[in-house]
Write a protein that holds these residues in place. Structure first.
Motif, short mmCIF file in Angstrom:
data_model
loop_
_atom_site.label_atom_id
_atom_site.label_comp_id
_atom_site.label_asym_id
_atom_site.label_seq_id
_atom_site.Cartn_x
_atom_site.Cartn_y
_atom_site.Cartn_z
N LEU A 119 1.66 16.29 -5.13
CA LEU A 119 1.38 15.86 -6.61
C LEU A 119 2.98 15.53 -7.29
CD1 LEU A 119 -0.78 18.54 -8.05
CD2 LEU A 119 -1.42 16.10 -7.42
N CYS A 120 3.04 14.35 -8.08
CA CYS A 120 4.37 14.19 -8.82
C CYS A 120 4.33 14.88 -9.97
CB CYS A 120 4.41 12.71 -9.08
SG CYS A 120 5.75 12.11 -9.59
N ASP A 121 4.60 16.24 -9.95
CA ASP A 121 4.63 17.15 -11.06
C ASP A 121 5.81 17.91 -11.12
OD1 ASP A 121 4.08 18.86 -8.75
OD2 ASP A 121 2.27 19.59 -9.77
N GLU A 122 6.73 17.34 -10.43
CA GLU A 122 8.24 17.99 -10.41
C GLU A 122 9.32 16.82 -10.44
OE1 GLU A 122 11.45 19.37 -11.26
OE2 GLU A 122 9.90 20.90 -11.03
N ARG A 131 6.38 8.43 -3.67
CA ARG A 131 5.19 8.46 -2.58
C ARG A 131 3.98 9.15 -2.95
NH1 ARG A 131 8.24 12.17 1.78
NH2 ARG A 131 6.91 11.03 3.26
N SER A 132 3.93 9.68 -4.33
CA SER A 132 2.71 10.46 -4.80
C SER A 132 2.08 9.51 -5.78
CB SER A 132 3.19 11.51 -5.76
OG SER A 132 2.10 11.93 -6.38
N PHE A 133 1.02 9.55 -5.76
CA PHE A 133 -0.03 8.78 -6.80
C PHE A 133 0.14 9.25 -8.29
CE2 PHE A 133 -2.23 8.13 -2.64
CZ PHE A 133 -2.52 6.77 -2.79
N GLN A 138 -7.25 15.21 -9.20
CA GLN A 138 -8.29 14.39 -8.96
C GLN A 138 -7.96 13.17 -8.70
OE1 GLN A 138 -11.36 15.98 -8.41
NE2 GLN A 138 -11.55 14.03 -7.44
N ALA A 139 -7.31 12.53 -9.70
CA ALA A 139 -7.08 11.04 -9.52
C ALA A 139 -6.22 10.86 -8.12
CB ALA A 139 -6.07 10.55 -10.68
N VAL A 140 -5.29 11.59 -7.91
CA VAL A 140 -4.64 11.54 -6.77
C VAL A 140 -5.32 11.47 -5.45
CG1 VAL A 140 -2.86 12.71 -5.18
CG2 VAL A 140 -2.36 12.51 -7.64
N GLY A 141 -6.30 12.90 -5.42
CA GLY A 141 -7.45 12.84 -4.52
C GLY A 141 -8.22 11.56 -4.24
N THR A 142 -8.62 10.85 -5.47
CA THR A 142 -9.52 9.70 -5.37
C THR A 142 -8.90 8.53 -4.71
OG1 THR A 142 -10.96 10.66 -7.31
CG2 THR A 142 -11.01 8.26 -6.81
#
Length: 466
Positions: A119-122, A131-133, A138-142
Protein backbone atom coordinates in the motif's frame (compact mmCIF):
# COMPACT_ATOMS: atom_id res chain seq x y z
CA UNK A 1 16.68 -34.33 -5.51
CA UNK A 2 18.80 -31.57 -7.06
CA UNK A 3 18.65 -28.77 -4.50
CA UNK A 4 19.93 -26.34 -7.12
CA UNK A 5 16.48 -26.29 -8.72
CA UNK A 6 15.40 -24.28 -5.68
CA UNK A 7 18.12 -21.65 -6.26
CA UNK A 8 17.49 -18.77 -8.68
CA UNK A 9 20.75 -16.82 -8.88
CA UNK A 10 20.72 -13.11 -9.62
CA UNK A 11 22.75 -11.89 -12.58
CA UNK A 12 23.76 -8.22 -12.72
CA UNK A 13 25.18 -7.30 -16.14
CA UNK A 14 28.57 -5.70 -15.75
CA UNK A 15 28.94 -7.02 -12.21
CA UNK A 16 28.30 -10.75 -11.86
CA UNK A 17 31.02 -13.03 -13.31
CA UNK A 18 29.50 -14.94 -16.20
CA UNK A 19 31.40 -18.08 -15.21
CA UNK A 20 29.52 -18.15 -11.89
CA UNK A 21 26.19 -18.03 -13.71
CA UNK A 22 27.25 -20.75 -16.12
CA UNK A 23 28.44 -22.91 -13.22
CA UNK A 24 25.01 -22.60 -11.57
CA UNK A 25 23.35 -23.37 -14.89
CA UNK A 26 25.45 -26.55 -15.21
CA UNK A 27 24.47 -27.51 -11.66
CA UNK A 28 20.80 -27.27 -12.61
CA UNK A 29 19.65 -23.95 -11.10
CA UNK A 30 15.91 -23.71 -11.65
CA UNK A 31 16.01 -20.15 -12.90
CA UNK A 32 17.83 -16.84 -12.97
CA UNK A 33 16.81 -13.28 -12.16
CA UNK A 34 18.46 -10.70 -14.41
CA UNK A 35 19.23 -7.04 -13.76
CA UNK A 36 20.30 -4.48 -16.35
CA UNK A 37 21.92 -5.21 -19.68
CA UNK A 38 20.79 -4.35 -23.18
CA UNK A 39 18.29 -6.32 -25.24
CA UNK A 40 21.09 -8.11 -27.05
CA UNK A 41 23.05 -8.81 -23.87
CA UNK A 42 19.97 -10.28 -22.19
CA UNK A 43 19.17 -12.47 -25.18
CA UNK A 44 22.76 -13.70 -25.48
CA UNK A 45 22.94 -14.46 -21.75
CA UNK A 46 19.71 -16.46 -21.82
CA UNK A 47 20.95 -18.48 -24.79
CA UNK A 48 24.19 -19.37 -22.98
CA UNK A 49 22.38 -20.31 -19.76
CA UNK A 50 19.92 -22.60 -21.48
CA UNK A 51 22.66 -24.24 -23.51
CA UNK A 52 24.66 -24.96 -20.32
CA UNK A 53 21.74 -26.29 -18.26
CA UNK A 54 20.81 -29.99 -18.05
CA UNK A 55 17.19 -28.99 -17.38
CA UNK A 56 14.56 -28.97 -20.14
CA UNK A 57 13.38 -25.58 -18.86
CA UNK A 58 15.19 -22.76 -17.05
CA UNK A 59 13.04 -19.82 -15.93
CA UNK A 60 14.31 -16.33 -16.67
CA UNK A 61 12.88 -13.77 -14.27
CA UNK A 62 13.08 -9.98 -14.00
CA UNK A 63 11.67 -7.06 -12.03
CA UNK A 64 10.03 -5.51 -15.09
CA UNK A 65 7.28 -3.83 -13.04
CA UNK A 66 7.54 -0.69 -15.20
CA UNK A 67 8.79 -2.33 -18.37
CA UNK A 68 12.33 -2.54 -19.65
CA UNK A 69 13.07 1.13 -19.01
CA UNK A 70 13.83 0.73 -15.31
CA UNK A 71 16.70 -1.63 -16.17
CA UNK A 72 17.72 -0.69 -19.71
CA UNK A 73 18.78 2.90 -20.34
CA UNK A 74 17.68 3.05 -23.97
CA UNK A 75 14.24 1.50 -23.38
CA UNK A 76 10.85 2.98 -22.60
CA UNK A 77 9.31 2.97 -19.14
CA UNK A 78 5.72 1.76 -18.81
CA UNK A 79 3.39 3.95 -16.74
CA UNK A 80 3.72 3.15 -13.04
CA UNK A 81 1.23 1.29 -10.88
CA UNK A 82 0.43 4.53 -9.07
CA UNK A 83 -0.48 6.05 -12.42
CA UNK A 84 -2.77 3.07 -13.04
CA UNK A 85 -4.21 3.61 -9.56
CA UNK A 86 -4.98 7.23 -10.47
CA UNK A 87 -6.89 5.93 -13.50
CA UNK A 88 -8.58 3.33 -11.32
CA UNK A 89 -9.95 1.06 -14.06
CA UNK A 90 -9.36 -2.68 -14.08
CA UNK A 91 -8.96 -2.72 -17.85
CA UNK A 92 -6.04 -0.29 -17.64
CA UNK A 93 -4.28 -2.59 -15.15
CA UNK A 94 -5.03 -5.59 -17.37
CA UNK A 95 -3.65 -3.82 -20.43
CA UNK A 96 -0.52 -2.89 -18.51
CA UNK A 97 -0.06 -6.56 -17.67
CA UNK A 98 -0.32 -7.46 -21.36
CA UNK A 99 2.21 -4.75 -22.23
CA UNK A 100 4.68 -5.91 -19.57
CA UNK A 101 4.33 -9.46 -20.86
CA UNK A 102 5.01 -8.32 -24.42
CA UNK A 103 8.10 -6.40 -23.28
CA UNK A 104 9.41 -9.36 -21.28
CA UNK A 105 8.84 -11.96 -23.99
CA UNK A 106 10.62 -9.75 -26.52
CA UNK A 107 13.91 -10.29 -24.68
CA UNK A 108 13.28 -13.87 -23.56
CA UNK A 109 12.04 -13.28 -19.99
CA UNK A 110 9.19 -15.55 -18.95
CA UNK A 111 8.60 -14.57 -15.30
CA UNK A 112 7.90 -10.98 -14.27
CA UNK A 113 8.05 -10.21 -10.56
CA UNK A 114 4.92 -8.05 -10.52
CA UNK A 115 2.63 -6.62 -9.38
CA UNK A 116 3.58 -4.89 -6.14
CA UNK A 117 0.60 -5.09 -3.79
CA UNK A 118 2.08 -3.00 -1.00
CA UNK A 119 0.00 0.00 0.00
CA UNK A 120 1.08 3.56 -0.71
CA UNK A 121 0.13 4.75 2.77
CA UNK A 122 3.48 6.05 4.02
CA UNK A 123 4.84 9.06 2.08
CA UNK A 124 8.37 8.53 3.41
CA UNK A 125 8.57 4.92 2.24
CA UNK A 126 11.69 4.97 0.02
CA UNK A 127 11.05 1.81 -1.97
CA UNK A 128 7.27 1.41 -2.55
CA UNK A 129 5.81 4.77 -3.63
CA UNK A 130 4.96 4.71 -7.38
CA UNK A 131 5.29 0.91 -7.43
CA UNK A 132 1.99 0.73 -5.50
CA UNK A 133 -1.49 1.16 -6.96
CA UNK A 134 -2.48 3.38 -4.03
CA UNK A 135 -3.50 3.49 -0.40
CA UNK A 136 -6.94 1.87 -0.61
CA UNK A 137 -6.62 -1.89 0.09
CA UNK A 138 -9.52 -3.21 -1.98
CA UNK A 139 -8.68 -1.02 -4.98
CA UNK A 140 -5.05 -2.16 -4.85
CA UNK A 141 -6.15 -5.79 -4.77
CA UNK A 142 -8.60 -5.39 -7.64
CA UNK A 143 -6.06 -3.64 -9.87
CA UNK A 144 -3.34 -6.09 -8.87
CA UNK A 145 -5.53 -9.05 -9.77
CA UNK A 146 -6.26 -7.48 -13.16
CA UNK A 147 -2.55 -6.94 -13.85
CA UNK A 148 -1.89 -10.57 -12.89
CA UNK A 149 -4.45 -11.66 -15.49
CA UNK A 150 -2.78 -9.46 -18.09
CA UNK A 151 0.64 -10.96 -17.42
CA UNK A 152 -0.73 -14.49 -17.53
CA UNK A 153 -2.78 -13.93 -20.70
CA UNK A 154 0.25 -12.22 -22.20
CA UNK A 155 2.28 -15.39 -21.86
CA UNK A 156 4.46 -14.85 -18.80
CA UNK A 157 4.26 -15.81 -15.14
CA UNK A 158 3.50 -13.30 -12.39
CA UNK A 159 4.49 -12.84 -8.75
CA UNK A 160 2.63 -10.69 -6.23
CA UNK A 161 4.82 -8.96 -3.66
CA UNK A 162 5.99 -8.15 -0.98
CA UNK A 163 3.90 -10.37 1.30
CA UNK A 164 2.51 -9.57 3.85
CA UNK A 165 2.94 -5.85 2.98
CA UNK A 166 5.86 -3.43 2.72
CA UNK A 167 3.90 -0.16 2.67
CA UNK A 168 4.02 1.00 6.29
CA UNK A 169 7.76 1.37 6.62
CA UNK A 170 10.21 4.24 6.18
CA UNK A 171 13.15 1.88 5.64
CA UNK A 172 14.33 0.15 2.48
CA UNK A 173 14.77 -3.57 3.14
CA UNK A 174 17.67 -3.52 0.68
CA UNK A 175 19.57 -1.65 3.40
CA UNK A 176 18.20 -2.99 6.68
CA UNK A 177 15.35 -4.95 8.27
CA UNK A 178 12.14 -2.88 8.54
CA UNK A 179 10.03 -3.50 11.64
CA UNK A 180 6.30 -3.00 11.28
CA UNK A 181 4.31 -2.60 14.46
CA UNK A 182 0.98 -3.77 13.07
CA UNK A 183 -1.54 -5.82 15.02
CA UNK A 184 -3.04 -8.96 13.45
CA UNK A 185 -6.34 -7.09 13.13
CA UNK A 186 -4.67 -4.16 11.33
CA UNK A 187 -2.94 -6.55 8.95
CA UNK A 188 -6.21 -8.33 8.17
CA UNK A 189 -8.02 -5.05 7.50
CA UNK A 190 -5.31 -3.36 5.44
CA UNK A 191 -2.05 -5.00 4.27
CA UNK A 192 -3.47 -8.48 3.63
CA UNK A 193 -6.55 -7.31 1.70
CA UNK A 194 -4.78 -6.82 -1.67
CA UNK A 195 -3.03 -10.18 -1.39
CA UNK A 196 -6.24 -12.02 -0.53
CA UNK A 197 -7.94 -10.44 -3.54
CA UNK A 198 -5.15 -11.29 -5.98
CA UNK A 199 -4.09 -14.73 -4.68
CA UNK A 200 -6.48 -16.76 -6.91
CA UNK A 201 -4.70 -15.46 -10.02
CA UNK A 202 -1.16 -15.43 -8.64
CA UNK A 203 1.43 -17.80 -10.07
CA UNK A 204 3.73 -17.04 -7.16
CA UNK A 205 4.10 -14.91 -4.06
CA UNK A 206 7.27 -13.10 -3.08
CA UNK A 207 7.70 -12.77 0.68
CA UNK A 208 9.37 -9.61 1.96
CA UNK A 209 12.26 -9.15 4.35
CA UNK A 210 10.04 -7.53 6.96
CA UNK A 211 9.72 -8.14 10.69
CA UNK A 212 6.13 -8.25 11.94
CA UNK A 213 6.42 -8.96 15.68
CA UNK A 214 2.68 -9.60 15.88
CA UNK A 215 3.20 -12.59 13.56
CA UNK A 216 6.74 -13.67 14.47
CA UNK A 217 8.93 -11.91 17.02
CA UNK A 218 12.14 -13.61 15.88
CA UNK A 219 12.15 -14.17 12.13
CA UNK A 220 11.48 -11.81 9.19
CA UNK A 221 8.50 -12.79 7.08
CA UNK A 222 10.74 -14.34 4.40
CA UNK A 223 12.22 -16.75 6.97
CA UNK A 224 9.13 -17.24 9.12
CA UNK A 225 7.13 -20.46 9.24
CA UNK A 226 4.37 -18.53 10.97
CA UNK A 227 4.09 -16.24 7.94
CA UNK A 228 4.82 -18.57 5.01
CA UNK A 229 3.26 -21.84 6.14
CA UNK A 230 0.72 -20.88 8.80
CA UNK A 231 -0.55 -17.61 7.32
CA UNK A 232 0.01 -17.76 3.57
CA UNK A 233 -0.42 -21.46 2.88
CA UNK A 234 -2.80 -22.63 5.59
CA UNK A 235 -4.90 -19.62 6.60
CA UNK A 236 -5.08 -17.94 3.17
CA UNK A 237 -4.99 -21.23 1.25
CA UNK A 238 -2.28 -20.35 -1.26
CA UNK A 239 -1.09 -23.48 -3.06
CA UNK A 240 1.34 -21.88 -5.50
CA UNK A 241 5.04 -21.12 -5.52
CA UNK A 242 6.65 -19.01 -2.78
CA UNK A 243 9.77 -16.92 -3.45
CA UNK A 244 11.96 -15.23 -0.93
CA UNK A 245 12.85 -11.67 -1.80
CA UNK A 246 16.46 -11.29 -2.98
CA UNK A 247 18.78 -12.86 -0.42
CA UNK A 248 21.54 -10.36 -1.25
CA UNK A 249 19.55 -7.59 0.43
CA UNK A 250 21.03 -6.33 3.68
CA UNK A 251 17.98 -7.07 5.81
CA UNK A 252 18.92 -10.70 6.55
CA UNK A 253 22.56 -10.99 7.57
CA UNK A 254 24.19 -14.34 6.73
CA UNK A 255 22.50 -15.43 3.51
CA UNK A 256 23.37 -19.13 3.88
CA UNK A 257 21.63 -19.42 7.24
CA UNK A 258 18.81 -17.23 5.94
CA UNK A 259 18.32 -19.52 2.96
CA UNK A 260 18.22 -22.59 5.17
CA UNK A 261 15.68 -20.94 7.47
CA UNK A 262 13.54 -19.92 4.49
CA UNK A 263 13.33 -23.49 3.22
CA UNK A 264 12.34 -24.78 6.66
CA UNK A 265 9.73 -22.01 6.82
CA UNK A 266 8.16 -23.31 3.60
CA UNK A 267 9.66 -21.12 0.85
CA UNK A 268 10.12 -22.87 -2.48
CA UNK A 269 12.65 -20.62 -4.23
CA UNK A 270 15.78 -18.91 -2.88
CA UNK A 271 16.20 -15.78 -4.95
CA UNK A 272 19.30 -13.81 -5.92
CA UNK A 273 21.87 -14.73 -3.30
CA UNK A 274 25.08 -12.71 -3.32
CA UNK A 275 27.07 -15.92 -3.93
CA UNK A 276 24.85 -18.64 -5.34
CA UNK A 277 27.72 -21.08 -5.92
CA UNK A 278 28.70 -20.91 -2.24
CA UNK A 279 25.04 -21.24 -1.26
CA UNK A 280 24.72 -24.33 -3.42
CA UNK A 281 27.79 -25.91 -1.81
CA UNK A 282 26.43 -25.11 1.65
CA UNK A 283 22.91 -26.48 1.10
CA UNK A 284 24.17 -29.78 -0.28
CA UNK A 285 25.64 -30.51 3.16
CA UNK A 286 22.48 -29.65 5.14
CA UNK A 287 19.44 -31.55 6.29
CA UNK A 288 16.68 -30.04 4.14
CA UNK A 289 12.87 -30.31 4.21
CA UNK A 290 12.48 -32.74 1.32
CA UNK A 291 8.71 -32.26 1.15
CA UNK A 292 9.16 -28.55 0.42
CA UNK A 293 11.87 -29.30 -2.16
CA UNK A 294 9.68 -31.83 -3.95
CA UNK A 295 6.74 -29.42 -3.85
CA UNK A 296 8.95 -26.71 -5.36
CA UNK A 297 9.95 -28.90 -8.31
CA UNK A 298 6.36 -29.99 -8.92
CA UNK A 299 5.10 -26.39 -8.89
CA UNK A 300 7.87 -25.21 -11.19
CA UNK A 301 7.01 -27.94 -13.69
CA UNK A 302 3.31 -27.09 -13.50
CA UNK A 303 3.98 -23.41 -14.11
CA UNK A 304 6.38 -24.21 -16.91
CA UNK A 305 3.66 -26.11 -18.75
CA UNK A 306 1.49 -22.99 -18.59
CA UNK A 307 3.99 -21.08 -20.74
CA UNK A 308 3.30 -23.28 -23.77
CA UNK A 309 0.02 -21.57 -24.66
CA UNK A 310 -0.70 -18.84 -27.22
CA UNK A 311 -0.35 -15.42 -25.56
CA UNK A 312 -2.58 -12.42 -26.11
CA UNK A 313 -0.60 -9.59 -27.70
CA UNK A 314 -0.66 -6.35 -25.75
CA UNK A 315 0.19 -2.81 -26.79
CA UNK A 316 3.79 -1.72 -27.10
CA UNK A 317 5.11 0.33 -24.17
CA UNK A 318 4.93 3.54 -26.22
CA UNK A 319 1.36 2.86 -27.40
CA UNK A 320 0.16 1.89 -23.93
CA UNK A 321 1.61 5.07 -22.45
CA UNK A 322 0.19 7.25 -25.22
CA UNK A 323 -3.26 5.73 -24.81
CA UNK A 324 -3.54 5.83 -21.04
CA UNK A 325 -1.39 8.75 -19.83
CA UNK A 326 -4.26 11.30 -19.88
CA UNK A 327 -6.43 8.96 -17.82
CA UNK A 328 -3.63 8.51 -15.27
CA UNK A 329 -2.70 12.19 -14.81
CA UNK A 330 -4.00 14.31 -11.93
CA UNK A 331 -4.18 18.13 -11.88
CA UNK A 332 -5.04 20.35 -8.92
CA UNK A 333 -5.00 24.13 -8.59
CA UNK A 334 -5.20 27.12 -10.94
CA UNK A 335 -5.74 26.54 -14.63
CA UNK A 336 -2.70 28.09 -16.28
CA UNK A 337 -2.70 27.25 -19.99
CA UNK A 338 0.62 28.12 -21.57
CA UNK A 339 0.62 29.88 -24.96
CA UNK A 340 3.00 30.66 -27.80
CA UNK A 341 5.38 33.45 -26.92
CA UNK A 342 5.05 32.97 -23.16
CA UNK A 343 8.26 32.82 -21.12
CA UNK A 344 8.37 29.91 -18.66
CA UNK A 345 11.18 29.49 -16.14
CA UNK A 346 12.32 25.91 -15.64
CA UNK A 347 13.56 24.35 -12.39
CA UNK A 348 14.47 20.64 -12.17
CA UNK A 349 14.51 18.83 -8.82
CA UNK A 350 14.94 15.34 -7.41
CA UNK A 351 16.81 13.97 -10.40
CA UNK A 352 19.51 11.70 -8.94
CA UNK A 353 19.30 9.14 -11.74
CA UNK A 354 19.87 11.35 -14.76
CA UNK A 355 16.34 11.24 -16.13
CA UNK A 356 16.03 13.33 -19.28
CA UNK A 357 13.31 15.99 -19.43
CA UNK A 358 13.78 16.61 -23.16
CA UNK A 359 10.41 15.17 -24.27
CA UNK A 360 8.62 17.61 -21.93
CA UNK A 361 10.73 20.62 -22.88
CA UNK A 362 10.71 19.86 -26.58
CA UNK A 363 6.92 19.66 -26.64
CA UNK A 364 6.60 23.05 -24.95
CA UNK A 365 9.18 24.68 -27.19
CA UNK A 366 7.56 23.22 -30.31
CA UNK A 367 4.36 25.00 -29.23
CA UNK A 368 6.20 28.32 -29.05
CA UNK A 369 6.82 28.51 -25.28
CA UNK A 370 10.16 30.10 -24.43
CA UNK A 371 11.95 28.09 -21.73
CA UNK A 372 14.45 30.02 -19.59
CA UNK A 373 16.42 28.97 -16.51
CA UNK A 374 14.81 29.50 -13.09
CA UNK A 375 15.76 32.91 -11.77
CA UNK A 376 15.24 34.72 -15.07
CA UNK A 377 12.21 36.86 -15.76
CA UNK A 378 9.18 34.81 -16.79
CA UNK A 379 5.41 34.64 -16.42
CA UNK A 380 5.35 31.19 -14.81
CA UNK A 381 7.75 28.82 -13.07
CA UNK A 382 7.64 25.14 -14.07
CA UNK A 383 9.16 23.09 -11.25
CA UNK A 384 9.73 19.51 -12.44
CA UNK A 385 10.50 16.64 -10.08
CA UNK A 386 11.89 13.26 -11.08
CA UNK A 387 12.30 11.86 -7.54
CA UNK A 388 11.77 8.12 -7.81
CA UNK A 389 12.43 4.84 -6.01
CA UNK A 390 15.62 2.87 -6.50
CA UNK A 391 16.94 -0.16 -4.63
CA UNK A 392 19.65 0.59 -2.09
CA UNK A 393 19.08 4.39 -2.38
CA UNK A 394 17.32 4.63 0.98
CA UNK A 395 15.35 7.82 0.39
CA UNK A 396 12.77 9.38 -1.90
CA UNK A 397 10.91 12.69 -2.34
CA UNK A 398 12.54 16.11 -2.42
CA UNK A 399 15.14 16.77 0.25
CA UNK A 400 14.64 19.57 2.77
CA UNK A 401 17.15 21.65 0.80
CA UNK A 402 15.27 21.04 -2.47
CA UNK A 403 11.96 21.95 -0.87
CA UNK A 404 13.47 25.16 0.47
CA UNK A 405 14.92 25.96 -2.97
CA UNK A 406 11.53 25.37 -4.59
CA UNK A 407 9.80 27.61 -2.05
CA UNK A 408 12.32 30.41 -2.61
CA UNK A 409 12.08 30.14 -6.38
CA UNK A 410 8.27 30.12 -6.32
CA UNK A 411 8.21 33.39 -4.39
CA UNK A 412 9.77 35.16 -7.38
CA UNK A 413 7.00 34.27 -9.82
CA UNK A 414 3.31 35.09 -10.07
CA UNK A 415 2.50 31.45 -10.84
CA UNK A 416 4.30 28.19 -10.10
CA UNK A 417 3.29 24.72 -11.32
CA UNK A 418 4.86 21.64 -9.75
CA UNK A 419 5.01 18.77 -12.24
CA UNK A 420 5.92 15.36 -10.84
CA UNK A 421 7.20 12.55 -13.04
CA UNK A 422 7.95 10.43 -9.98
CA UNK A 423 6.93 10.47 -6.32
CA UNK A 424 3.74 12.43 -5.70
CA UNK A 425 4.86 13.53 -2.24
CA UNK A 426 7.13 16.26 -0.90
CA UNK A 427 5.44 19.56 -1.66
CA UNK A 428 2.46 19.38 0.67
CA UNK A 429 3.75 22.24 2.84
CA UNK A 430 4.89 24.55 0.06
CA UNK A 431 2.18 27.21 -0.02
CA UNK A 432 3.61 29.18 -2.93
CA UNK A 433 2.54 26.62 -5.54
CA UNK A 434 -0.32 27.66 -7.83
CA UNK A 435 -0.97 24.17 -9.17
CA UNK A 436 0.26 20.59 -9.12
CA UNK A 437 0.34 18.11 -11.98
CA UNK A 438 1.08 14.45 -11.26
CA UNK A 439 2.09 11.97 -13.96
CA UNK A 440 3.74 9.39 -11.61
CA UNK A 441 6.15 8.28 -14.36
CA UNK A 442 9.16 9.60 -16.32
CA UNK A 443 7.99 7.85 -19.51
CA UNK A 444 8.27 9.92 -22.67
CA UNK A 445 4.52 9.84 -23.28
CA UNK A 446 3.90 10.98 -19.71
CA UNK A 447 6.16 13.98 -20.33
CA UNK A 448 4.53 14.97 -23.62
CA UNK A 449 1.12 14.46 -22.02
CA UNK A 450 2.11 16.87 -19.22
CA UNK A 451 3.15 19.45 -21.81
CA UNK A 452 -0.14 19.06 -23.67
CA UNK A 453 -2.07 19.56 -20.44
CA UNK A 454 -0.16 22.73 -19.61
CA UNK A 455 -0.89 23.95 -23.15
CA UNK A 456 -4.60 23.28 -22.69
CA UNK A 457 -4.69 20.55 -25.33
CA UNK A 458 -5.57 17.70 -22.97
CA UNK A 459 -7.30 17.33 -19.62
CA UNK A 460 -6.03 15.29 -16.70
CA UNK A 461 -8.64 12.62 -15.99
CA UNK A 462 -7.18 10.80 -12.99
CA UNK A 463 -7.72 11.10 -9.25
CA UNK A 464 -5.13 10.82 -6.48
CA UNK A 465 -5.20 7.18 -5.32
CA UNK A 466 -4.16 7.94 -1.73
Amino acid sequence: MNINRLIYPGFWFGKTPEQDALEMARRGAGGFCIYGGTRREVQDFIQKIRAASPLPQVFICADYEDGLGRWMAAEEWVLSNLAVGADGREDTAYQKGLTLAREARAVGVDWVFAPVLDLCDEPQNPIVNTRSFGAHPQAVGTLGAALCRGLRDGGVLNSIKHFPGHGRTTQDSHLGLPLLARTPQQLTQTELVPFCTALPGADSVMVGHLLFPALDEKYPASLSRAVITDLLKKRLGFQGLVFTDALCMKALGDEKQAALAALHAGAHILLAAEDSVALSDFLQKQALPLSVAAESVRLQETLGARLSGHPVTGLSAADFNQTYAPHCAVYEGEKLPLRPGLRAAYLELGNEEDFVAQPFLNALQAAGVHIVPAGEKAEVLLAVSFSNYKAFKGHINLSAAEQAALSRAAQKYAHTVWISFGSPFGTENIRELSARLWLFSPARAAQTCAADMLLGRQTAQGKLPF
